[in-house]
Design a protein around this motif. Structure first.
Motif, PDB file in Angstrom:
ATOM      1  N   SER A 179     -19.490  -2.685  11.152  1.00  0.00           N
ATOM      2  CA  SER A 179     -19.492  -1.227  11.415  1.00  0.00           C
ATOM      3  C   SER A 179     -18.281  -0.790  12.233  1.00  0.00           C
ATOM      4  CB  SER A 179     -20.795  -0.810  12.127  1.00  0.00           C
ATOM      5  OG  SER A 179     -21.923  -1.190  11.380  1.00  0.00           O
ATOM      6  N   ILE A 180     -17.113  -1.318  11.870  1.00  0.00           N
ATOM      7  CA  ILE A 180     -15.869  -0.989  12.574  1.00  0.00           C
ATOM      8  C   ILE A 180     -14.937  -0.253  11.616  1.00  0.00           C
ATOM      9  CG2 ILE A 180     -13.862  -1.897  13.811  1.00  0.00           C
ATOM     10  CD1 ILE A 180     -15.542  -4.410  14.406  1.00  0.00           C
ATOM     11  N   PRO A 181     -14.558   0.987  11.918  1.00  0.00           N
ATOM     12  CA  PRO A 181     -13.597   1.695  11.066  1.00  0.00           C
ATOM     13  C   PRO A 181     -12.263   0.946  11.004  1.00  0.00           C
ATOM     14  CG  PRO A 181     -14.688   3.211  12.572  1.00  0.00           C
ATOM     15  CD  PRO A 181     -15.050   1.831  13.023  1.00  0.00           C
ATOM     16  N   LEU A 182     -11.684   0.900   9.812  1.00  0.00           N
ATOM     17  CA  LEU A 182     -10.423   0.189   9.592  1.00  0.00           C
ATOM     18  C   LEU A 182      -9.288   1.184   9.375  1.00  0.00           C
ATOM     19  CD1 LEU A 182      -8.741  -2.376   8.963  1.00  0.00           C
ATOM     20  CD2 LEU A 182      -9.577  -2.213   6.599  1.00  0.00           C
ATOM     21  N   VAL A 183      -8.229   1.047  10.165  1.00  0.00           N
ATOM     22  CA  VAL A 183      -7.001   1.828  10.001  1.00  0.00           C
ATOM     23  C   VAL A 183      -5.867   0.842   9.808  1.00  0.00           C
ATOM     24  CG1 VAL A 183      -5.424   3.497  11.020  1.00  0.00           C
ATOM     25  CG2 VAL A 183      -7.871   3.680  11.480  1.00  0.00           C
ATOM     26  N   GLU A 184      -5.226   0.864   8.639  1.00  0.00           N
ATOM     27  CA  GLU A 184      -4.137  -0.072   8.364  1.00  0.00           C
ATOM     28  C   GLU A 184      -2.804   0.472   8.855  1.00  0.00           C
ATOM     29  OE1 GLU A 184      -4.150  -1.812   4.263  1.00  0.00           O
ATOM     30  OE2 GLU A 184      -5.857  -0.448   4.066  1.00  0.00           O
ATOM     31  N   ASP A 185      -2.129  -0.313   9.671  1.00  0.00           N
ATOM     32  CA  ASP A 185      -0.751  -0.001  10.029  1.00  0.00           C
ATOM     33  C   ASP A 185       0.134  -0.573   8.925  1.00  0.00           C
ATOM     34  OD1 ASP A 185       1.784   0.296  11.045  1.00  0.00           O
ATOM     35  OD2 ASP A 185       1.239  -0.261  13.086  1.00  0.00           O
ATOM     36  N   ALA A 186       0.380   0.260   7.915  1.00  0.00           N
ATOM     37  CA  ALA A 186       1.220  -0.119   6.777  1.00  0.00           C
ATOM     38  C   ALA A 186       2.588   0.544   6.890  1.00  0.00           C
ATOM     39  CB  ALA A 186       0.534   0.272   5.465  1.00  0.00           C
ATOM     40  N   ALA A 187       3.037   0.749   8.143  1.00  0.00           N
ATOM     41  CA  ALA A 187       4.286   1.466   8.391  1.00  0.00           C
ATOM     42  C   ALA A 187       5.450   0.884   7.607  1.00  0.00           C
ATOM     43  CB  ALA A 187       4.604   1.451   9.889  1.00  0.00           C
ATOM     44  N   GLU A 188       5.451  -0.445   7.435  1.00  0.00           N
ATOM     45  CA  GLU A 188       6.573  -1.119   6.782  1.00  0.00           C
ATOM     46  C   GLU A 188       6.273  -1.501   5.338  1.00  0.00           C
ATOM     47  OE1 GLU A 188       7.538  -3.120  11.126  1.00  0.00           O
ATOM     48  OE2 GLU A 188       6.744  -4.355   9.504  1.00  0.00           O
ATOM     49  N   ALA A 189       5.116  -1.108   4.821  1.00  0.00           N
ATOM     50  CA  ALA A 189       4.604  -1.705   3.589  1.00  0.00           C
ATOM     51  C   ALA A 189       4.576  -0.773   2.384  1.00  0.00           C
ATOM     52  CB  ALA A 189       3.213  -2.273   3.831  1.00  0.00           C
ATOM     53  N   LEU A 190       5.359   0.304   2.393  1.00  0.00           N
ATOM     54  CA  LEU A 190       5.409   1.142   1.191  1.00  0.00           C
ATOM     55  C   LEU A 190       5.940   0.313   0.024  1.00  0.00           C
ATOM     56  CD1 LEU A 190       5.153   3.948  -0.130  1.00  0.00           C
ATOM     57  CD2 LEU A 190       7.558   4.335   0.491  1.00  0.00           C
ATOM     58  N   GLY A 191       5.156   0.242  -1.046  1.00  0.00           N
ATOM     59  CA  GLY A 191       5.536  -0.560  -2.206  1.00  0.00           C
ATOM     60  C   GLY A 191       4.963  -1.959  -2.195  1.00  0.00           C
ATOM     61  N   SER A 192       4.111  -2.270  -1.214  1.00  0.00           N
ATOM     62  CA  SER A 192       3.452  -3.576  -1.156  1.00  0.00           C
ATOM     63  C   SER A 192       2.013  -3.448  -1.650  1.00  0.00           C
ATOM     64  CB  SER A 192       3.457  -4.122   0.274  1.00  0.00           C
ATOM     65  OG  SER A 192       4.770  -4.432   0.693  1.00  0.00           O
ATOM     66  N   PHE A 193       1.602  -4.406  -2.466  1.00  0.00           N
ATOM     67  CA  PHE A 193       0.273  -4.378  -3.078  1.00  0.00           C
ATOM     68  C   PHE A 193      -0.413  -5.732  -2.889  1.00  0.00           C
ATOM     69  CE2 PHE A 193       2.740  -1.203  -5.245  1.00  0.00           C
ATOM     70  CZ  PHE A 193       1.856  -0.201  -5.617  1.00  0.00           C
ATOM     71  N   THR A 194      -1.738  -5.697  -2.802  1.00  0.00           N
ATOM     72  CA  THR A 194      -2.528  -6.915  -2.790  1.00  0.00           C
ATOM     73  C   THR A 194      -3.905  -6.611  -3.359  1.00  0.00           C
ATOM     74  OG1 THR A 194      -3.341  -8.751  -1.417  1.00  0.00           O
ATOM     75  CG2 THR A 194      -3.381  -6.553  -0.420  1.00  0.00           C
ATOM     76  N   GLU A 195      -4.493  -7.571  -4.042  1.00  0.00           N
ATOM     77  CA  GLU A 195      -5.810  -7.377  -4.661  1.00  0.00           C
ATOM     78  C   GLU A 195      -5.806  -6.160  -5.590  1.00  0.00           C
ATOM     79  OE1 GLU A 195      -8.560  -9.367  -3.927  1.00  0.00           O
ATOM     80  OE2 GLU A 195      -7.529 -10.595  -2.434  1.00  0.00           O
ATOM     81  N   GLY A 196      -4.646  -5.850  -6.185  1.00  0.00           N
ATOM     82  CA  GLY A 196      -4.538  -4.735  -7.109  1.00  0.00           C
ATOM     83  C   GLY A 196      -4.501  -3.363  -6.466  1.00  0.00           C
ATOM     84  N   LYS A 197      -4.363  -3.310  -5.133  1.00  0.00           N
ATOM     85  CA  LYS A 197      -4.338  -2.030  -4.425  1.00  0.00           C
ATOM     86  C   LYS A 197      -3.131  -1.967  -3.498  1.00  0.00           C
ATOM     87  CE  LYS A 197      -8.250  -0.644  -2.629  1.00  0.00           C
ATOM     88  NZ  LYS A 197      -9.513  -0.649  -1.848  1.00  0.00           N
ATOM     89  N   HIS A 198      -2.678  -0.730  -3.251  1.00  0.00           N
ATOM     90  CA  HIS A 198      -1.555  -0.543  -2.341  1.00  0.00           C
ATOM     91  C   HIS A 198      -2.011  -0.763  -0.904  1.00  0.00           C
ATOM     92  CE1 HIS A 198       1.776   1.347  -0.174  1.00  0.00           C
ATOM     93  NE2 HIS A 198       2.481   1.237  -1.295  1.00  0.00           N
ATOM     94  N   CYS A 199      -1.170  -1.411  -0.106  1.00  0.00           N
ATOM     95  CA  CYS A 199      -1.480  -1.563   1.311  1.00  0.00           C
ATOM     96  C   CYS A 199      -1.668  -0.182   1.943  1.00  0.00           C
ATOM     97  CB  CYS A 199      -0.346  -2.307   2.026  1.00  0.00           C
ATOM     98  SG  CYS A 199      -0.193  -4.028   1.539  1.00  0.00           S
TER      99      CYS A 199
END
Length: 384
Positions: A179-199
């Motif tokens: 029950s912890i909200p997730l916020v991804e710091d993808a500041a450097e990851a535009l154009g990076s994908f994993t598990e078929g989804k964009h970071c």
């Protein structure tokens, strides 16, 4: 090996005296776009380019919605604020990160707790996260509580280091279970994908940065990725000083922030976005050159081999702290910019954690990592 590396870097960036770590790539397209915006007089936080830029990024990332901000730090702070993170809370994050990650947490009044990283990707370790939660936390009425401090775990903020995707699907599952909200710091990851989804699309929010050193830039700027329409509207409202729409009166529904990206910056972003596929393709080539080179000498790069990285910064892992310093000094003498990984947040006095968890992988990687020149070394063609 140092001499051969110098020659490789010089061959990738011919004709340059000082080779930067990472710089933007501009051409006439950007100049024309910015000039047109200036001529329109809509250069501040209102204008058509902002909305267009948000739609382009939302579509590229398949995030549903995207809310443009003045920078990535503001995007992260706004995300935590809208989630209700406040004084007395804990936010889980990683120590191997740019200071802005920790500073955004402090802006809310919360305190960080640092989870160790995993290798070879250099981002938050799911096993370390789960171990901390099982050993030191409990769930109480769908709220995660740190038992020793009795503080609420209000959010988890992993970072996709150097643009390399974290094991984010596993982290997201753990956060859901606790029950912890997730916020991804993808500041450097535009154009990076994993598990078929964009970071940046695995949690409640994900943030991007368009600083001048990122893979594409708006000069200064950031973006929040969000799939929930209600939350997206709230993000935009609060980022615009929480002003209630009215043709005359200046009424505000709550404490808000002046965090909207100016239209002038968005015009630059639209022009840069048209080049993003070319930037990403060239990044692959640069990464391949480094990978093949270091394989010859049995060195490894920070990398997630199971994901599709944008290869924003190519970061080599040296054999020792002494060799790391030798390489940094050698490249500096030869006018080639390189840098160590960020100084770990847990070593900085104002960013101390609520609890001292062992961070052996963080300390180990910091002592050996060197980021190498990774700019796009040519003027990429502009195409629709």
């Amino acid at each position: 090996m140092f001499e051969q590396l110098k020659d490789l870097i010089r061959s990738m960036y011919p004709g340059e005296n000082t080779i930067p770590l990472h710089r933007p790539s501009f051409s006439q397209e950007e100049a024309s776009a910015v000039a047109a915006c200036i001529n329109s007089t809509f250069v501040s936080s209102v204008g058509p380019e902002i909305g267009e830029f948000e739609k382009l990024i939302a579509k590229f990332c398949d995030s549903g919605y995207a809310i443009a901000t003045v920078n990535g730090t503001a995007a992260l702070h706004l995300s935590l604020h809208v989630l209700g993170v406040h004084s007395g809370d804990i936010v889980l994050t990683q120590s191997l990160s740019f200071a802005a990650t920790g500073h955004a947490i402090l802006q809310t009044g919360a305190k960080p707790v640092y989870i160790d990283i995993a290798l070879p990707e250099g981002s938050m370790c799911p096993e370390a996260l789960l171990h901390f939660l099982e050993e030191e936390c409990k769930q109480q009425e769908n709220i995660c509580i740190h038992k020793a401090s009795k503080r609420r775990i209000a959010a988890c903020v992993p970072m996709h280091s150097f643009g390399e995707p974290a094991k984010i699907a596993a982290i997201a599952e753990i956060c859901r279970n606790w029950s912890i909200p997730l916020v991804e710091d993808a500041a450097e990851a535009l154009g990076s994908f994993t598990e078929g989804k964009h970071c940046g699309t695995f949690g409640t929010f994900g943030i991007l940065s368009f600083n001048g050193n990122k893979i594409m830039t708006t000069g200064a700027g950031g973006m929040i990725l969000c799939k929930n329409e209600t939350l997206a509207k709230r993000l935009k409202h609060v980022s615009t000083t929480a002003k209630i729409p009215d043709p005359f009166e200046f009424r505000h529904s709550e404490a808000g922030f002046n965090y909207r990206l100016p239209n002038l910056n968005a015009s630059l972003g639209i022009a840069q976005y048209k080049k993003l596929p070319a930037f990403l393709n060239k990044k692959k080539t640069i990464h391949r050159e480094y990978r093949v080179f270091f394989q010859r000498f049995c060195y490894k790069l920070v990398n997630n081999p199971e994901a599709q990285s944008n290869h924003w910064l190519n970061t080599v892992i040296m054999n020792s702290a002494e060799e790391k310093e030798e390489l940094l000094q050698f490249l500096k003498v030869h006018d080639i910019q390189a840098r160590p990984a960020w100084y770990p947040l847990h070593r900085q006095q104002h960013l101390q954690s609520v609890t001292d968890l062992p961070l052996p992988q963080t300390d180990w990687l910091y002592s050996r990592a060197v980021s190498l020149p990774s700019s796009v070394p040519f003027e990429a063609p502009c195409y629709d």
